[in-house]
Design an enzyme around this catalytic site. Structure first.
Site, short mmCIF file in Angstrom:
data_model
loop_
_atom_site.label_atom_id
_atom_site.label_comp_id
_atom_site.label_asym_id
_atom_site.label_seq_id
_atom_site.Cartn_x
_atom_site.Cartn_y
_atom_site.Cartn_z
N SER A 164 0.83 -1.18 0.09
CA SER A 164 0.04 -0.18 0.19
C SER A 164 0.89 1.12 0.10
CB SER A 164 -1.06 0.04 1.12
OG SER A 164 -1.74 1.04 1.11
N HIS A 191 -2.66 -0.89 -3.49
CA HIS A 191 -3.64 -0.13 -3.18
C HIS A 191 -3.41 1.18 -4.13
CE1 HIS A 191 -4.34 -2.05 1.06
NE2 HIS A 191 -4.82 -2.79 -0.06
N ASP A 284 -4.74 -4.30 6.25
CA ASP A 284 -5.09 -5.13 5.06
C ASP A 284 -3.90 -6.26 4.46
OD1 ASP A 284 -6.58 -6.28 2.77
OD2 ASP A 284 -5.45 -5.02 1.36
#
Length: 343
Positions: A164, A191, A284
């Protein structure tokens, strides 16, 4: 601080920021040179950086800021111009933390969504501690990262990797260490705003030996290729070994979600799965990586010493999802070593 040469867009960004109670505008300037002059005076917590600027462009400005007065930078980019996309991706490699779509007007479709994304990214990135860019090659592995600490019980069949905040340069470094004949398919979740995923895949394809492209529904993953999750869609490996692209609802506000990717790898290939979780804010991927490890797969997390944001890897370590924690420069070579254990 807003850095934007267009007066119209600068005023629009100032208006967007002024409406958000989490943010206060300390400066709005029209050039990188002016930003560098103002930076020591206003000392912003986060910078909104345009890429196409007169004189010094946003990429060089990012390099200068990260070298001289490290400050979180969010790139505001025109998502439809290939040249702008390449510069934006290189700005991430130079130290910017994220890239978001530039607003084009109050009356255009999706304005509120784009405005909300900009403010949320600025607020989140303002919390990230940044340091002067260091040579990651100087990082030392933690005590647990001995060569004998990780061995594949079965020959691996698939590599899943996710990141991310700070992910694009980290992914470029890890994948850049893999040879063109790497014997595993690679499934990748990053992401990033959906408008940028095609450009991100193309940028990565030009940097690493492996072929990189956006994953397609029903595709059979092939060794030596990287399959990037499409914008705003989950990427999974299906029961028949084919790629699945899912519009299922976001998981913990993320779509694509790294946890769903790792979970599918655990279910389909189990002990023949390799999972890697790199820098990122939040959690995540942590639960999915733990599931993959419980299924017998091997899992690697980026060590705190090199992670831009140690949130996602730290969560995986806490949940017992990390077989081994390694500094970024050591992850690629270890993957080559593990993938080379063929029957």
């Amino acid at each position: 601080m807003i850095v934007e040469d267009s007066l119209v867009v600068r005023r629009l960004l100032a208006h967007i920021v002024s409406r958000d109670p989490r943010l206060t505008l300390v400066a709005a300037v029209a050039s990188a040179e002016e930003a560098l002059r103002e930076l020591p005076r206003v000392r912003p917590d986060v910078i909104s950086m345009d890429i196409r600027l007169p004189g010094m462009d946003g990429l060089e400005a990012t390099r200068r800021i990260m070298a001289e007065q490290p400050t979180p930078i969010v790139v505001i980019a025109d998502s439809v111009e290939d040249a702008s996309l390449r510069i934006s991706m290189n700005a991430l490699r130079a130290g910017a933390l994220s890239v978001v779509e530039k607003p084009v007007g109050m009356e255009t479709g999706g304005h509120e969504r784009i405005a909300g994304t900009i403010c949320t990214q600025l607020y989140i990135m303002s919390q990230v501690p940044v340091i002067r860019q260091r040579s990651l090659g100087a990082a030392r592995p933690p005590q647990a990262a001995r060569p004998e600490a990780l061995a594949a019980p079965q020959p691996p069949a698939l590599l899943a990797i996710a990141a991310s905040t700070g992910g694009p340069p980290a992914l470029a470094q890890v994948l850049g260490a893999l040879p063109a004949d790497f014997p595993l398919p690679v499934l990748l979740v990053q992401h990033m705003g959906s408008a940028f995923m095609e450009g991100f895949a193309a940028w990565l394809d030009g940097l690493v030996p492996l072929a990189v492209g956006i994953a397609q529904e029903g595709e059979a993953p092939r060794p030596g290729r990287v399959y990037v999750a499409p914008g705003d869609r989950h990427l999974l490996i299906g029961p028949g070994g084919l790629l699945r692209i899912s519009g299922e609802r976001p998981l913990a506000s993320q779509r694509p979600a790294a946890t769903l990717l790792f979970r599918s790898v655990a279910e389909v290939v189990g002990p023949q799965g390799l999972g890697v979780l790199l820098t990122g804010m939040g959690e995540d991927g942590a639960a999915g990586l733990a599931e993959l490890r419980r299924a017998g797969g091997l899992t690697i997390t980026e060590h705190e010493s090199t992670a831009v944001v140690y949130g996602m890897p730290a969560a995986a370590v806490r949940m017992g999802g990390s077989s081994l924690s390694l500094p970024l420069p050591l992850i690629g070579p270890r993957l080559v070593q593990l993938a080379g254990r063929r029957p």
